[in-house]
Design an enzyme around this catalytic site. Structure first.
Site, mmCIF file in Angstrom:
data_model
loop_
_atom_site.group_PDB
_atom_site.id
_atom_site.type_symbol
_atom_site.label_atom_id
_atom_site.label_comp_id
_atom_site.label_asym_id
_atom_site.label_seq_id
_atom_site.Cartn_x
_atom_site.Cartn_y
_atom_site.Cartn_z
ATOM 1 N N GLU A 69 0.826 -1.212 0.000
ATOM 2 C CA GLU A 69 0.000 0.000 0.000
ATOM 3 C C GLU A 69 0.861 1.264 0.000
ATOM 4 O O GLU A 69 0.337 2.362 -0.244
ATOM 5 C CB GLU A 69 -0.896 0.024 1.249
ATOM 6 C CG GLU A 69 -1.919 -1.107 1.348
ATOM 7 C CD GLU A 69 -1.364 -2.318 2.085
ATOM 8 O OE1 GLU A 69 -0.149 -2.355 2.373
ATOM 9 O OE2 GLU A 69 -2.160 -3.235 2.365
ATOM 10 N N GLY A 70 2.144 1.110 0.336
ATOM 11 C CA GLY A 70 3.021 2.284 0.460
ATOM 12 C C GLY A 70 3.412 2.531 1.910
ATOM 13 O O GLY A 70 3.651 3.666 2.315
ATOM 14 N N LYS A 71 3.500 1.438 2.682
ATOM 15 C CA LYS A 71 3.867 1.563 4.104
ATOM 16 C C LYS A 71 5.266 2.137 4.253
ATOM 17 O O LYS A 71 5.523 2.956 5.139
ATOM 18 C CB LYS A 71 3.794 0.181 4.791
ATOM 19 C CG LYS A 71 2.411 -0.441 4.762
ATOM 20 C CD LYS A 71 2.387 -1.817 5.383
ATOM 21 C CE LYS A 71 3.120 -2.874 4.590
ATOM 22 N NZ LYS A 71 2.486 -3.203 3.283
ATOM 23 N N ASN A 73 9.984 -11.381 3.372
ATOM 24 C CA ASN A 73 8.881 -11.468 2.394
ATOM 25 C C ASN A 73 8.386 -10.067 2.038
ATOM 26 O O ASN A 73 7.791 -9.861 0.996
ATOM 27 C CB ASN A 73 7.720 -12.330 2.926
ATOM 28 C CG ASN A 73 7.299 -11.976 4.350
ATOM 29 O OD1 ASN A 73 7.983 -11.241 5.054
ATOM 30 N ND2 ASN A 73 6.171 -12.511 4.786
ATOM 31 N N ALA A 74 8.621 -9.105 2.934
ATOM 32 C CA ALA A 74 8.188 -7.733 2.671
ATOM 33 C C ALA A 74 9.079 -7.091 1.615
ATOM 34 O O ALA A 74 10.227 -7.489 1.428
ATOM 35 C CB ALA A 74 8.252 -6.914 3.958
ATOM 36 N N GLY A 75 8.532 -6.106 0.951
ATOM 37 C CA GLY A 75 9.316 -5.318 0.014
ATOM 38 C C GLY A 75 8.782 -3.906 0.033
ATOM 39 O O GLY A 75 7.630 -3.672 -0.294
ATOM 40 N N HIS A 76 9.610 -2.982 0.496
ATOM 41 C CA HIS A 76 9.182 -1.582 0.573
ATOM 42 C C HIS A 76 10.083 -0.755 -0.329
ATOM 43 O O HIS A 76 11.297 -0.776 -0.169
ATOM 44 C CB HIS A 76 9.302 -1.051 2.002
ATOM 45 C CG HIS A 76 8.660 -1.927 3.035
ATOM 46 N ND1 HIS A 76 7.321 -2.221 3.024
ATOM 47 C CD2 HIS A 76 9.183 -2.571 4.099
ATOM 48 C CE1 HIS A 76 7.045 -3.008 4.056
ATOM 49 N NE2 HIS A 76 8.163 -3.244 4.717
ATOM 50 N N THR A 77 9.484 -0.034 -1.249
ATOM 51 C CA THR A 77 10.255 0.869 -2.095
ATOM 52 C C THR A 77 10.111 2.277 -1.550
ATOM 53 O O THR A 77 8.994 2.758 -1.379
ATOM 54 C CB THR A 77 9.754 0.814 -3.551
ATOM 55 O OG1 THR A 77 9.863 -0.542 -3.998
ATOM 56 C CG2 THR A 77 10.570 1.712 -4.458
ATOM 57 N N THR A 102 8.293 -5.758 -5.282
ATOM 58 C CA THR A 102 9.638 -5.349 -4.888
ATOM 59 C C THR A 102 10.467 -6.575 -4.513
ATOM 60 O O THR A 102 11.685 -6.576 -4.650
ATOM 61 C CB THR A 102 9.554 -4.409 -3.652
ATOM 62 O OG1 THR A 102 8.537 -3.434 -3.894
ATOM 63 C CG2 THR A 102 10.850 -3.701 -3.371
ATOM 64 N N THR A 103 9.815 -7.639 -4.037
ATOM 65 C CA THR A 103 10.538 -8.814 -3.574
ATOM 66 C C THR A 103 10.705 -9.854 -4.673
ATOM 67 O O THR A 103 11.787 -10.365 -4.910
ATOM 68 C CB THR A 103 9.824 -9.426 -2.350
ATOM 69 O OG1 THR A 103 9.818 -8.453 -1.315
ATOM 70 C CG2 THR A 103 10.528 -10.679 -1.844
ATOM 71 N N GLY A 151 2.152 10.725 -5.486
ATOM 72 C CA GLY A 151 3.333 10.330 -6.253
ATOM 73 C C GLY A 151 4.268 9.568 -5.335
ATOM 74 O O GLY A 151 4.093 9.591 -4.112
HETATM 75 P P1 GDP Z 1 4.820 -1.329 1.022
HETATM 76 O O1 GDP Z 1 5.174 -2.757 0.896
HETATM 77 O O2 GDP Z 1 3.484 -1.095 1.644
HETATM 78 O O3 GDP Z 1 5.892 -0.494 1.658
HETATM 79 O O4 GDP Z 1 4.654 -0.777 -0.475
HETATM 80 P P2 GDP Z 1 5.633 -1.074 -1.737
HETATM 81 O O5 GDP Z 1 6.833 -0.217 -1.593
HETATM 82 O O6 GDP Z 1 5.806 -2.527 -1.946
HETATM 83 O O7 GDP Z 1 4.711 -0.583 -2.926
HETATM 84 C C1 GDP Z 1 4.261 0.736 -3.005
HETATM 85 C C2 GDP Z 1 4.834 1.394 -4.287
HETATM 86 O O8 GDP Z 1 4.116 2.569 -4.571
HETATM 87 C C3 GDP Z 1 6.281 1.825 -4.149
HETATM 88 O O9 GDP Z 1 6.902 1.641 -5.407
HETATM 89 C C4 GDP Z 1 6.203 3.305 -3.811
HETATM 90 O O10 GDP Z 1 7.328 4.039 -4.265
HETATM 91 C C5 GDP Z 1 4.964 3.709 -4.570
HETATM 92 N N1 GDP Z 1 4.163 4.768 -3.946
HETATM 93 C C6 GDP Z 1 3.905 4.994 -2.636
HETATM 94 N N2 GDP Z 1 3.029 6.003 -2.492
HETATM 95 C C7 GDP Z 1 2.719 6.423 -3.746
HETATM 96 C C8 GDP Z 1 1.831 7.427 -4.275
HETATM 97 O O11 GDP Z 1 1.121 8.133 -3.563
HETATM 98 N N3 GDP Z 1 1.772 7.528 -5.653
HETATM 99 C C9 GDP Z 1 2.516 6.753 -6.483
HETATM 100 N N4 GDP Z 1 2.382 6.904 -7.804
HETATM 101 N N5 GDP Z 1 3.347 5.794 -6.015
HETATM 102 C C10 GDP Z 1 3.439 5.643 -4.673
HETATM 103 P P1 IMO Z 2 4.711 -5.934 2.050
HETATM 104 O O1 IMO Z 2 5.238 -5.717 3.442
HETATM 105 C C1 IMO Z 2 2.298 -8.359 -0.630
HETATM 106 C C2 IMO Z 2 2.009 -12.644 0.258
HETATM 107 C C3 IMO Z 2 2.659 -13.600 -0.712
HETATM 108 C C4 IMO Z 2 1.715 -14.778 -0.573
HETATM 109 C C5 IMO Z 2 1.407 -14.774 0.932
HETATM 110 C C6 IMO Z 2 2.253 -15.726 1.753
HETATM 111 O O2 IMO Z 2 5.640 -5.514 0.964
HETATM 112 O O3 IMO Z 2 3.336 -5.365 1.903
HETATM 113 P P2 IMO Z 2 4.781 -15.673 2.537
HETATM 114 O O4 IMO Z 2 6.051 -15.661 1.755
HETATM 115 O O5 IMO Z 2 4.608 -14.506 3.440
HETATM 116 O O6 IMO Z 2 4.546 -16.972 3.240
HETATM 117 O O7 IMO Z 2 3.611 -15.587 1.430
HETATM 118 O O8 IMO Z 2 1.614 -13.442 1.368
HETATM 119 N N1 IMO Z 2 2.917 -11.592 0.783
HETATM 120 C C7 IMO Z 2 2.871 -10.307 0.410
HETATM 121 N N2 IMO Z 2 2.120 -9.689 -0.519
HETATM 122 N N3 IMO Z 2 3.148 -7.633 0.123
HETATM 123 C C8 IMO Z 2 3.904 -8.241 1.071
HETATM 124 O O9 IMO Z 2 4.671 -7.544 1.935
HETATM 125 C C9 IMO Z 2 3.811 -9.643 1.242
HETATM 126 N N4 IMO Z 2 4.400 -10.546 2.044
HETATM 127 C C10 IMO Z 2 3.840 -11.732 1.778
HETATM 128 O O10 IMO Z 2 2.652 -13.073 -2.022
HETATM 129 O O11 IMO Z 2 0.514 -14.550 -1.258
HETATM 130 MG MG MG Z 3 5.673 -4.173 -0.543
#
Ligand code: GDP
Ligand code: IMO
Ligand code: MG
Length: 428
Positions: A14-16, A38-42, A298-299, A414
Site C-alpha cells: 500500500e506504500g507503508k 517477504n516484505a518489500g518496501h520501495t 519489490t521482492t 506520487g
Molecule cells: P509497502 O510494501 O506497503 O511499503 O509498499 P511497496 O513499496 O511494496 O509498494 C508501493 C509502491 O508505490 C512503491 O513503489 C512506492 O514508491 C509507490 N508509492 C507509494 N506512495 C505512492 C503514491 O502516492 N503515488 C505513487 N504513484 N506511487 C506511490
Molecule cells: P509488504 O510488506 C504483498 C504474500 C505472498 C503470498 C502470501 C504468503 O511488501 O506489503 P509468505 O512468503 O509470506 O509466506 O507468502 O503473502 N505476501 C505479500 N504480498 N506484500 C507483502 O509484503 C507480502 N508478504 C507476503 O505473495 O501470497
Molecule cells: Mg511491498
C-alpha cells in the site's frame, strides 16, 4: 504521541515504506514487529530509490534507531546483504538493534517453503519462497532457533539437531530431497556471531525505556490486514499477525501503550499470490492500474493482481486494527479514468453483504456491488494541499473516507517523499 502503529489495510504494498519514511524525521525508533524478508518496501528519496525487505524503513533517516523485534523471522544472510547494500550507499546502519528472541530463518526453512508450495500444486499459496511459513511453524512447534541461541554453540547444535531430526525424514522420504547436515547449518550461523553481538539485545526493555522517557516509537507492520494469519483470507495469508495486535505481541510492549494506529490504504487494490479478491479486474483497466501504478513486486518481481477500491475491506481494517487515521496512497494513478468504480458491498449468491463475510466460501463467491464516481484528468502530482486537487478528486476522497471507517489524514500523489497532501498531523 509516543507509540504509533502503522499497518497495511489491504493485501500489502500500500506504500507503508513511504509513509514510515515520511514520518521518520520525527521518530526516535522504528520497529519491525512481524514477517521477514517477504516484505518489500520501495522508498524514493530525491533521485535515490531504496528497496528494503528486512530492515525497517526508518533506517533511511539519520537519528532513528531501527529495531527488529521478537515477532520477526530473520534470514541472517539477507540481513547482512541489506546492511552492506545500504552502507555502500552511505546509509548508517550502526544503530540497528535485534531482539534476542527473534527467530532465525535457515536453509531448511527456505527449502521447505519451496517444496511444500510445489507439492500443493493448484492449491499453492504463492508464497515469496523466503522460508517465512516454515520458520513460524517451527516457532509455534517449539523447535525454532532464536537469535540468542547463536551465542551458545552447544545449545545451538542441540536445537539444530532437534529441528533437523524431523525435517530430514520429511525432506528425504516425502519430498525426495537430500538430507541437510547439522554442521552446515551450525557453521553457517556461527559465522555471523561476532557481527551480530553488538546488535542483539532485549528490545522489549529498550522500547519500554524509550516510551518511559517520552520518546516516539513507530511500529511498522509488514504485509497487511488481509494477509494476517488470524484476520486475513486464510489459508491465503502470511504466517504472522500483520494487524495492530501483532505490534504488541511482536515487540513486547503493552497494548495500553499504543496511542494511534495509522492504516495505509491504496486508492485501488492489489494482491500478490493466490486467494480471493472480489474487485479483481481481468480487463484493460486491470492492465491500466498495473502499468500506471508500476504494480510489480519489490521482492519477487511478480505482477500484482489489480482491482478497484473495496470499501468493506477498509471498514474491516479500521475495525480489527482500531485505525485512527488512514493514509490514502497512489491517488495519482487514478488520473485519467472517466468514471471510477468503488465496491460498496458484496453480492454473495444473491444476498447483499455490507461487511467482509466471516465465511471464506462466501468471500470466494462475493461479487462487488459498485458505485461509480466521476474522475479527473488533471495531473495531481504537484498538489500539496487538499484544495490543490481537482473537485472530482476531492469528492472521490471524501466519498471513500465516508465509507472507510476512519478519517483520511494524508493523500499520496506520487512516489516521492514530498508528493503528499497532508490533512491532519499523523503524530499529534
Ligand atoms: P509497502 O510494501 O506497503 O511499503 O509498499 P511497496 O513499496 O511494496 O509498494 C508501493 C509502491 O508505490 C512503491 O513503489 C512506492 O514508491 C509507490 N508509492 C507509494 N506512495 C505512492 C503514491 O502516492 N503515488 C505513487 N504513484 N506511487 C506511490
Ligand atoms: P509488504 O510488506 C504483498 C504474500 C505472498 C503470498 C502470501 C504468503 O511488501 O506489503 P509468505 O512468503 O509470506 O509466506 O507468502 O503473502 N505476501 C505479500 N504480498 N506484500 C507483502 O509484503 C507480502 N508478504 C507476503 O505473495 O501470497
Ligand atoms: Mg511491498
Amino acid at each position: 504521541m509516543p507509540a504509533v502503529v502503522l499497518i497495511g489495510a489491504q493485501w500489502g504494498d500500500e506504500g507503508k515504506g513511504k509513509a514510515t519514511d515520511l514520518l521518520s524525521s520525527r521518530l526516535d525508533y522504528v520497529v519491525k514487529f512481524n514477517g521477514g524478508n517477504n516484505a518489500g518496501h520501495t522508498v524514493v528519496v530525491g533521485d535515490e530509490k531504496y528497496a528494503l525487505h528486512l530492515l525497517p524503513s526508518g533506517i533511511l533517516t539519520a537519528g532513528v534507531t531501527p529495531v527488529i523485534a521478537n515477532g520477526v523471522v530473520v534470514d541472517i544472510e539477507v540481513l547482512f546483504e541489506e546492511i552492506e547494500g545500504l552502507e555502500s550507499r552511505g546509509v548508517d546502519t550502526s544503530q540497528l538493534k535485534i531482539s534476542a528472541n527473534a527467530h532465525v530463518i535457515t536453509q531448511y526453512h527456505r527449502t521447505l517453503d519451496k517444496v511444500t508450495e510445489r507439492f500443493l500444486g493448484k492449491r499453492q499459496i504463492g508464497t515469496t519462497g523466503r522460508g517465512i511459513g516454515p520458520s513460524y511453524a517451527d516457532k509455534i512447534n517449539r523447535v525454532g532457533i532464536r537469535m540468542q541461541d547463536l551465542f551458545d554453540e552447544n545449545i545451538l547444535r542441540q536445537k539444530v539437531e532437534g529441528a533437523l531430526d524431523q525435517k530430514n525424514h520429511l525432506l528425504v522420504k516425502v519430498y525426495n530431497r537430500r538430507a541437510i547436515g547439522v554442521d552446515e547449518i551450525v557453521d553457517d550461523l556461527l559465522g555471523y556471531v561476532e557481527r551480530l553481538r553488538p546488535m542483539v539485545t532485549d528490545t522489549s526493555l529498550l522500547l519500554h525505556r524509550a516510551l518511559e522517557a517520552g520518546q516516539t516509537v513507530l511500529f511498522e507492520g509488514g504485509q497487511a490486514t488481509m494477509l494476517d494469519v488470524d484476520h486475513g483470507t486464510y489459508p491465503f495469508v502470511t504466517s504472522s499477525n500483520a494487524t495492530s495486535g501483532g505490534a504488541v505481541t511482536g515487540s513486547g510492549i503493552a497494548p495500553n501503550r499504543i496511542d494511534r494506529v495509522i492504516g495505509i490504504v491504496k486508492a485501488y487494490t492489489t494482491r500478490v499470490g493466490s486467494g480471493p479478491f472480489p474487485t479483481e479486474l481481468f480487463d484493460e483497466w486491470g492492465e491500466f492500474l498495473a502499468e500506471k501504478g508500476h504494480e510489480f513486486g519489490t521482492t519477487t518481481g511478480r505482477r500484482r493482481r489489480t482491482g478497484w477500491y473495496d470499501a468493506p475491506i477498509a471498514r474491516y481494517t479500521a475495525r480489527v486494527n482500531g485505525v485512527t487515521d488512514f493514509v490514502l496512497t497512489k491517488l495519482d494513478v487514478l488520473t485519467g479514468i472517466d468514471r471510477i468504480p468503488v465496491a460498496v458491498a458484496y453480492d454473495v449468491d444473491g444476498v447483499i453483504m455490507e461487511e467482509v463475510p466471516v465465511s471464506q466460501s462466501d468471500f470466494h463467491h462475493a461479487k462487488p456491488v459498485y458505485e461509480e464516481f466521476p474522475g479527473w484528468t488533471e495531473d495531481i502530482s504537484g498538489a500539496r494541499s487538499f484544495e490543490d486537487l481537482p473537485a472530482n478528486a476531492q469528492s472521490y476522497v471524501r466519498e471513500l473516507e465516508a465509507m472507510s471507517g476512519a478519517r483520511f489524514s494524508a493523500i499520496g500523489v506520487g512516489p516521492g517523499r514530498e508528493e503528499i497532501v497532508q490533512l491532519h498531523d499523523l503524530l499529534d
